[in-house]
Design an enzyme around this catalytic site. Structure first.
Site, PDB file in Angstrom:
ATOM      1  N   LYS A  84       6.283  28.909   2.286  1.00 37.88           N
ATOM      2  CA  LYS A  84       6.436  29.622   1.019  1.00 37.88           C
ATOM      3  C   LYS A  84       7.888  30.057   0.823  1.00 37.88           C
ATOM      4  O   LYS A  84       8.414  29.998  -0.296  1.00 37.88           O
ATOM      5  CB  LYS A  84       5.515  30.845   0.964  1.00 37.88           C
ATOM      6  CG  LYS A  84       4.045  30.518   0.793  1.00 37.88           C
ATOM      7  CD  LYS A  84       3.744  29.869  -0.552  1.00 37.88           C
ATOM      8  CE  LYS A  84       3.823  30.829  -1.705  1.00 37.88           C
ATOM      9  NZ  LYS A  84       3.450  30.206  -2.996  1.00 37.88           N
ATOM     10  N   TYR A 138       2.524  29.448   7.001  1.00 36.45           N
ATOM     11  CA  TYR A 138       2.344  29.843   5.609  1.00 36.45           C
ATOM     12  C   TYR A 138       3.593  30.495   5.027  1.00 36.45           C
ATOM     13  O   TYR A 138       4.141  30.040   4.015  1.00 36.45           O
ATOM     14  CB  TYR A 138       1.147  30.785   5.483  1.00 36.45           C
ATOM     15  CG  TYR A 138       1.029  31.464   4.138  1.00 36.45           C
ATOM     16  CD1 TYR A 138       0.941  30.726   2.958  1.00 36.45           C
ATOM     17  CD2 TYR A 138       1.016  32.858   4.042  1.00 36.45           C
ATOM     18  CE1 TYR A 138       0.837  31.348   1.718  1.00 36.45           C
ATOM     19  CE2 TYR A 138       0.908  33.487   2.808  1.00 36.45           C
ATOM     20  CZ  TYR A 138       0.825  32.724   1.656  1.00 36.45           C
ATOM     21  OH  TYR A 138       0.727  33.350   0.434  1.00 36.45           O
TER      22      TYR A 138
END
Length: 493
Positions: A242, A238
């Site tokens: 990002k 994640y």
């Protein structure tokens, strides 16, 4: 000097919001419609293939939430008519060029109308399949940027990231890309897109050639994401994807494109708007609350003195609106840390104390209608001690079973496999959350404080757009707002 008005700026504006079913974006939509009914139009990009499905999702997954009860009560019988005039459910997907919008005429209209883009689409699973996380969190930013460059009247692009793109850095973490620059420089940035795309495609083709099951493909792609993240210095898929989304945004945006990046840490339930305590799904801390109140959480990997940087969702939304208004039509690329760790820190030990205090006073009632006794949780401050405890915990039952189970060796083997699978699952989850339970960083918010000062001194609605964490009494908020809200809107439902 005459004060300006945020609401006046928002009047007659057309806004595109990606990731509209997400927690943060949903609260943003509600706030805009409630405080500025004279907004011209909100386009909500929803992951569907047709308008009918998009309308269904908007009705059931956004407008049908209790979050909108204040707006419904305010508008009364006019609510549906108001929504039909102001909100467009837009079928599409940030994973594709043109955001997956297939209607050419609609696309042209959007490009001539849209003045503000809120880029909120994200896959937030720590160990999502690498191909999925990459397509949304990284390359989705490029697709959004490509669309933004076609918008003739664009005044502001606001991108939602996460404070934890810093990885596992320690100390004061600045509101810039300093914490990422060293790792990014060591990567083949010039062809990062090509390298990662090719890597994903090769792995998928290899698995399909082997006629691998969907379960095998999913697990393999999840492992690949964690592997690539750790290779480049990030703890999970994640935050890695990002971070790369931020990198691509910075390097591919045109000089005259006004954009800002908002990086919240852990986003918690509403502080006051539209009412206190509304939350959707499990936030990081809520998994601990749920396990504890039901008596299932007996131990925890945690440094009690670690600062837990959390911020109510409505404060993040207020900061987003302020950032849009203040920076509109300016060639800016400012980063805002919207959190609490610098100005009003709360330690995990305090949260643990408040949670225990709450459930001692208001115990969870189990399926047998008996109260669950609130007990102290055993704390482990390092991964090594936690791992040793878990091995002992899972090995003792097996030793006992081995002594008595002389008749059926197969039965013991089945139990042994089951225990080991459970141990691996527990350790995988603990490893995913470890960076945040032992986090040693504090997020600088100099830019955000400047934004607060500008809104205090230059705008008339400062009280309506509060995002100052120093006003939060953490014990009162957690005991009287967050825990009751989480129980009502998530755990009991």
């Amino acid at each position: 000097m005459e004060l300006e008005s945020m609401l006046a700026y928002l009047r007659n504006k057309t806004i595109l919001i990606t990731g509209a079913t997400g927690f943060l974006a949903m609260v943003f939509v509600e706030k805009i419609l409630r405080v500025q009914p004279d907004v011209k139009r909100l386009y909500l990009l929803l992951r569907t293939t047709d308008a009918e499905s998009a309308a269904y999702r908007m009705k059931n997954e956004i407008l049908g939430k209790e979050l909108f009860k204040v707006l419904r009560e305010t508008r009364g019988e006019d609510f549906d008519s108001f929504i039909s005039q102001k909100v467009v459910a837009l079928p599409g997907d940030v994973s594709f060029e043109n955001l997956g919008v297939k209607d050419v005429i609609l696309m042209e209209n959007m490009c001539t109308e849209i003045q503000i883009i809120v880029s909120s689409a994200a896959n937030t699973k720590f160990d999502e399949r690498y191909d999925i996380s990459l397509s949304i969190n990284t390359f989705g930013v490029l697709h959004m940027l490509g669309f933004a460059n076609k918008c003739l009247k664009l005044e502001m692009l606001l991108h939602i990231s996460t404070a934890y793109v810093c990885g596992e850095d320690v100390g004061l973490i600045l509101e810039d890309s300093t914490s990422m620059n060293k790792r990014v420089k060591e990567m083949p940035r010039s062809d990062f897109e090509v390298v990662e795309k090719n890597l994903v495609n090769e792995k998928l083709n290899e698995l399909r050639t082997q006629d691998a099951s969907e379960e095998v493909i999913t697990n393999t792609m999840k492992d690949l994401g964690i592997e690539r993240a750790k290779l480049h210095g990030w703890p999970n898929t994640y935050v890695f994807t990002k971070a790369m989304g931020e990198v691509l945004l910075s390097h591919h945006s045109k000089n005259n494109l006004p954009f800002v990046i908002v990086r919240p840490p852990i986003v918690s339930s509403t502080y006051s708007e539209p009412f206190p305590g509304w939350v959707q799904g499990y936030r990081t801390v809520d998994s601990v609350i749920a396990g504890y109140c039901k008596g299932k959480l007996t131990c925890l990997l945690l440094d009690p003195m670690t600062v837990c940087d959390m911020i109510p969702v409505d404060m993040v939304v207020n900061s987003m609106i302020a950032a849009i208004v203040v920076n509109a039509n300016k060639s800016s690329n400012i980063i805002y840390h919207v959190g609490s760790s610098l100005r009003n820190p709360i330690k995990f030990n305090d949260i643990r104390s408040f949670v225990m205090k709450y459930f001692t006073k208001y115990p969870w009632i189990n399926k047998d209608e008996k109260p669950v006794v609130a007990r102290k949780i055993r704390i482990f401050k390092s991964m090594a001690t936690f791992h040793m405890y878990m091995k002992i915990r899972y090995s003792l039952p097996l030793k006992g079973l081995k002594l008595v189970n002389k008749v059926s060796g197969q039965c013991f083997q089945d139990i042994y496999v089951k225990y080991n699978q459970k141990l691996r699952l527990v350790m995988r989850m603990v490893e995913l959350y470890r960076p945040y339970m032992l986090f040693k960083g504090i997020f600088d918010d100099t830019n955000t404080e400047k934004l607060r000062k500008i809104t205090r001194e230059g705008y008339i609605e400062v009280q309506d757009f509060n995002f100052d964490p120093t006003c939060i009494d953490w014990e009162d908020y957690i005991m009287n707002t967050h825990i009751p809200g989480f129980l009502k809107h998530v755990l009991i439902n």
